[in-house]
Scaffold this motif. Structure first.
Motif, short mmCIF file in Angstrom:
data_model
loop_
_atom_site.label_atom_id
_atom_site.label_comp_id
_atom_site.label_asym_id
_atom_site.label_seq_id
_atom_site.Cartn_x
_atom_site.Cartn_y
_atom_site.Cartn_z
N TYR A 114 50.79 67.44 24.02
CA TYR A 114 50.43 66.33 23.15
C TYR A 114 51.53 65.27 23.24
N VAL A 144 53.17 61.98 21.04
CA VAL A 144 53.24 61.21 19.80
C VAL A 144 53.88 59.87 20.11
N VAL A 159 57.17 59.67 12.30
CA VAL A 159 56.08 60.44 12.92
C VAL A 159 54.76 60.06 12.26
N PHE A 213 51.00 61.25 13.15
CA PHE A 213 50.01 61.96 13.97
C PHE A 213 48.61 61.45 13.63
N ALA A 272 45.96 66.38 14.34
CA ALA A 272 47.08 66.97 13.60
C ALA A 272 46.85 68.45 13.34
N LEU A 319 46.85 70.57 16.56
CA LEU A 319 48.21 70.66 17.07
C LEU A 319 49.03 71.68 16.31
N VAL A 323 59.81 65.09 14.97
CA VAL A 323 58.63 65.91 15.29
C VAL A 323 58.90 67.37 14.98
N TYR A 333 58.50 67.91 11.33
CA TYR A 333 57.09 67.86 10.96
C TYR A 333 56.43 69.21 11.23
#
Length: 215
Positions: free
Chosen positions: A100, A102, A111, A113, A118, A121, A157, A160
């Motif tokens: 993926y 971003v 971030v 998404f 989302a 992922l 990331v 997150y």
């Protein structure tokens, strides 16, 4: 008149002889050679013949059943062998790694998404044995500023994913301040694509291979 009187006794004699004679007897039959169909021996012989015929029919039927059973066993063994060679129904074929990307605004590490990817992922990342993050910029040189932005993007990331429930021990982060572009970096569209963090979700852990030594 006299001739008539003389013949009459003669005719009477013939008539008497004819009345006294008997017809010839029919030929005699030897009773010892007669074998009536309903004698005990004949009945027993017929029973034996019937039993022999039934035995032959049963033998033929048994042979056919044996051939059918043999064919069934061979087919069953072949089907079992074919089924044994198939993978289990619950065994999934290994898939390739998922990657993926971003995107980030210029100079930003915020971030964001897309909502449609989302959940997919994060679900894949939770089940993966390894997740690699690669922070990138649209910089043209390895400056301190570009290095900081690339590192901050990879860290953002990572945070997150950890907040979403991914094990932090399975996440590896790297960053590169310049280069490794995926688009032409001379225009705004290409630079927007180059400002990114690549998330590679592994389906299996990498296996180390010994390098061949050249002599």
């Amino acid at each position: 008149m006299r001739a008539t009187i003389l013949l009459t006794p003669f005719l009477l004699s013939l008539m008497l002889l004819a009345s006294c004679s008997s017809p010839p007897k029919p030929p005699s039959v030897d009773e010892a050679r007669r074998r009536p169909a309903n004698t005990a021996m004949a009945v027993e012989l017929q029973v034996c013949k019937n039993e022999l015929q039934n035995t032959r029919l049963l033998a033929t039927e048994a042979g056919l059943l044996a051939e059918t059973a043999t064919t069934t066993l061979v087919n069953t063994a072949a089907r079992q062998q074919a089924l044994a060679s198939l993978p289990p129904l619950n065994e999934k074929k290994p898939r390739g790694n998922s990657v993926y990307s971003v995107r980030f605004e210029f100079g930003s590490s915020q971030v964001d998404f897309p909502a449609d990817i989302a959940k997919a992922l994060t679900d894949q990342a939770k089940a993966a044995p390894l997740v690699k993050l690669r922070g990138r910029t649209d910089g043209s040189s390895d400056s301190a500023v570009e290095s900081r932005i690339a590192r901050e993007r990879a860290t953002a990331v990572r945070d997150y994913l950890v907040a979403a429930g991914v094990d932090p021990s399975l996440i590896r982060t790297t960053y590169q301040p310049s280069g490794d572009h995926v688009a032409d970096n001379s225009g705004p569209t290409g630079r927007a694509l180059n400002r990114r963090v690549e998330i590679e979700i592994y389906q299996a852990l990498p296996v180390a291979q010994a390098a061949a030594v050249q002599r």
